[in-house]
Design a protein around this motif. Sequence first.
Motif, PDB file in Angstrom:
ATOM      1  N   UNK A 257       7.844   1.704   1.728  1.00 18.67           N
ATOM      2  CA  UNK A 257       7.118   0.765   0.884  1.00 18.67           C
ATOM      3  C   UNK A 257       7.912  -0.472   0.509  1.00 18.67           C
TER       4      UNK A 257
ATOM      5  N   UNK B 176       5.226  17.222  -3.223  1.00 18.79           N
ATOM      6  CA  UNK B 176       4.651  15.905  -3.523  1.00 18.79           C
ATOM      7  C   UNK B 176       5.759  14.880  -3.730  1.00 18.79           C
ATOM      8  N   UNK B 177       6.774  15.280  -4.446  1.00 22.31           N
ATOM      9  CA  UNK B 177       7.880  14.346  -4.678  1.00 22.31           C
ATOM     10  C   UNK B 177       8.539  13.940  -3.368  1.00 22.31           C
TER      11      UNK B 177
ATOM     12  N   UNK C 261       1.498   4.333  -2.917  1.00 24.31           N
ATOM     13  CA  UNK C 261       1.417   5.784  -2.697  1.00 24.31           C
ATOM     14  C   UNK C 261       2.776   6.445  -2.881  1.00 24.31           C
ATOM     15  N   UNK C 262       3.811   5.664  -3.045  1.00 18.54           N
ATOM     16  CA  UNK C 262       5.162   6.199  -3.093  1.00 18.54           C
ATOM     17  C   UNK C 262       5.618   6.601  -4.479  1.00 18.54           C
ATOM     18  N   UNK C 263       4.733   7.186  -5.230  1.00 17.38           N
ATOM     19  CA  UNK C 263       5.085   7.740  -6.545  1.00 17.38           C
ATOM     20  C   UNK C 263       4.357   9.063  -6.672  1.00 17.38           C
ATOM     21  N   UNK C 264       5.062  10.101  -7.115  1.00 21.15           N
ATOM     22  CA  UNK C 264       4.463  11.441  -7.118  1.00 21.15           C
ATOM     23  C   UNK C 264       3.110  11.492  -7.817  1.00 21.15           C
TER      24      UNK C 264
ATOM     25  N   UNK D 155       7.108   7.861   1.507  1.00 26.59           N
ATOM     26  CA  UNK D 155       6.236   6.694   1.418  1.00 26.59           C
ATOM     27  C   UNK D 155       6.929   5.546   0.695  1.00 26.59           C
ATOM     28  N   UNK D 156       7.693   5.895  -0.312  1.00 29.65           N
ATOM     29  CA  UNK D 156       8.414   4.855  -1.043  1.00 29.65           C
ATOM     30  C   UNK D 156       9.428   4.166  -0.137  1.00 29.65           C
TER      31      UNK D 156
ATOM     32  N   UNK E 273       0.503   9.617  -5.683  1.00 27.19           N
ATOM     33  CA  UNK E 273       0.192  10.326  -4.446  1.00 27.19           C
ATOM     34  C   UNK E 273      -0.676  11.540  -4.735  1.00 27.19           C
ATOM     35  N   UNK E 274      -0.337  12.230  -5.792  1.00 28.81           N
ATOM     36  CA  UNK E 274      -1.139  13.394  -6.175  1.00 28.81           C
ATOM     37  C   UNK E 274      -2.575  12.979  -6.474  1.00 28.81           C
TER      38      UNK E 274
ATOM     39  N   UNK F 281       6.217  11.575  -1.547  1.00 26.68           N
ATOM     40  CA  UNK F 281       6.218  10.264  -2.196  1.00 26.68           C
ATOM     41  C   UNK F 281       7.489   9.508  -1.856  1.00 26.68           C
ATOM     42  N   UNK F 282       8.563  10.247  -1.727  1.00 25.79           N
ATOM     43  CA  UNK F 282       9.843   9.613  -1.418  1.00 25.79           C
ATOM     44  C   UNK F 282       9.827   8.960  -0.032  1.00 25.79           C
TER      45      UNK F 282
ATOM     46  N   UNK G 162      -3.401   2.016   7.144  1.00 29.24           N
ATOM     47  CA  UNK G 162      -2.915   1.144   6.070  1.00 29.24           C
ATOM     48  C   UNK G 162      -3.497  -0.254   6.230  1.00 29.24           C
TER      49      UNK G 162
ATOM     50  N   UNK H  64       0.845  -1.199   0.000  1.00 31.88           N
ATOM     51  CA  UNK H  64       0.000   0.000   0.000  1.00 31.88           C
ATOM     52  C   UNK H  64       0.882   1.252   0.000  1.00 31.88           C
ATOM     53  N   UNK H  65       1.888   1.240   0.861  1.00 27.35           N
ATOM     54  CA  UNK H  65       2.766   2.404   0.944  1.00 27.35           C
ATOM     55  C   UNK H  65       3.530   2.605  -0.363  1.00 27.35           C
ATOM     56  N   UNK H  66       3.932   1.507  -0.956  1.00 25.15           N
ATOM     57  CA  UNK H  66       4.651   1.599  -2.222  1.00 25.15           C
ATOM     58  C   UNK H  66       3.757   2.200  -3.300  1.00 25.15           C
TER      59      UNK H  66
END
Lengths: 111, 111
Positions: free
Chosen positions: B25, B14-15, A24-27, B21-22, A30-31, B18-19, B95, A20-22
């Motif tokens: 992740x 946002x980046x 969301x782990x992309x800009x 969260x990644x 996430x946006x 996301x970082x 989560x 789940x976190x992964x």
Amino acid sequence: MKRQPPNARERALIEAKANVLKALGHPTRLWMAEQLADGERCVCELAEFIDADFSTISKHLAVLKQAGVVEDEKRGKQVYYRLKVPCIVQYLPCVEAVIETSIRERAALLG
Amino acid sequence: MKRQPPNARERALIEAKANVLKALGHPTRLWMAEQLADGERCVCELAEFIDADFSTISKHLAVLKQAGVVEDEKRGKQVYYRLKVPCIVQYLPCVEAVIETSIRERAALLG
DNA sequence: TTAAAGAGTGGTTATTTTACCAAATAACAT
DNA sequence: ATGTTATTTGGTAAAATAACCACTCTTTAA
């Protein structure tokens, strides 16, 4: 009480959470999730503000869906996406706190 | 009020989010973060329960550190890691709610 | 019934990530 | 001084990710 290595069950849960976190782990993703916090949006509404191929956007949404973050519903020609568990974006202030801490520290280094 | 495309500043934020969260992740890194919620641990204490090369573990910790999730401190021969912003693990119940929702739905499909 | 719009799929390629091994460094003990 | 333990770094190969293009499918409009 001694700590234990994670058993198979726990490991499966951790993997699911990490997934789940992964997601969301992309800009871009996430946006999208943040946008959906304000209510459902069709793909075309999201795409309006994203500078990427339509197919790319579609695939990002598929990742969010597969992770269980969003659900979709087709209405007419359009497909609407919405958050399945809205609390998922209420976390973000803490994520921002992480970033602010880093920024503050870097600023302190500079004097 | 019309929605706007994200500007450069917003995109940078946002980046960064996301970082973070990644960084969380990945199963190993998420597990580490959860362990640190109970207090700091040295690398060797974490490694005890992770079936991976020491260098791999070290690199995962470096990812968490670079993302601003943890900080480290060398004491003697050991390096201790701790959460920088403890709220980061308080998110995890939400989560889990995502996962539970998915599981419930799958169960419902099976009747 | 044909065309057009909205969205998803399959294929391909470049990039990133992850894991391991070997080697390096740091602190302590002998 | 030398070895030993704890951890990190560099190199490399395999796997996963993300982007684009071309194409397909579905629904509405002409």
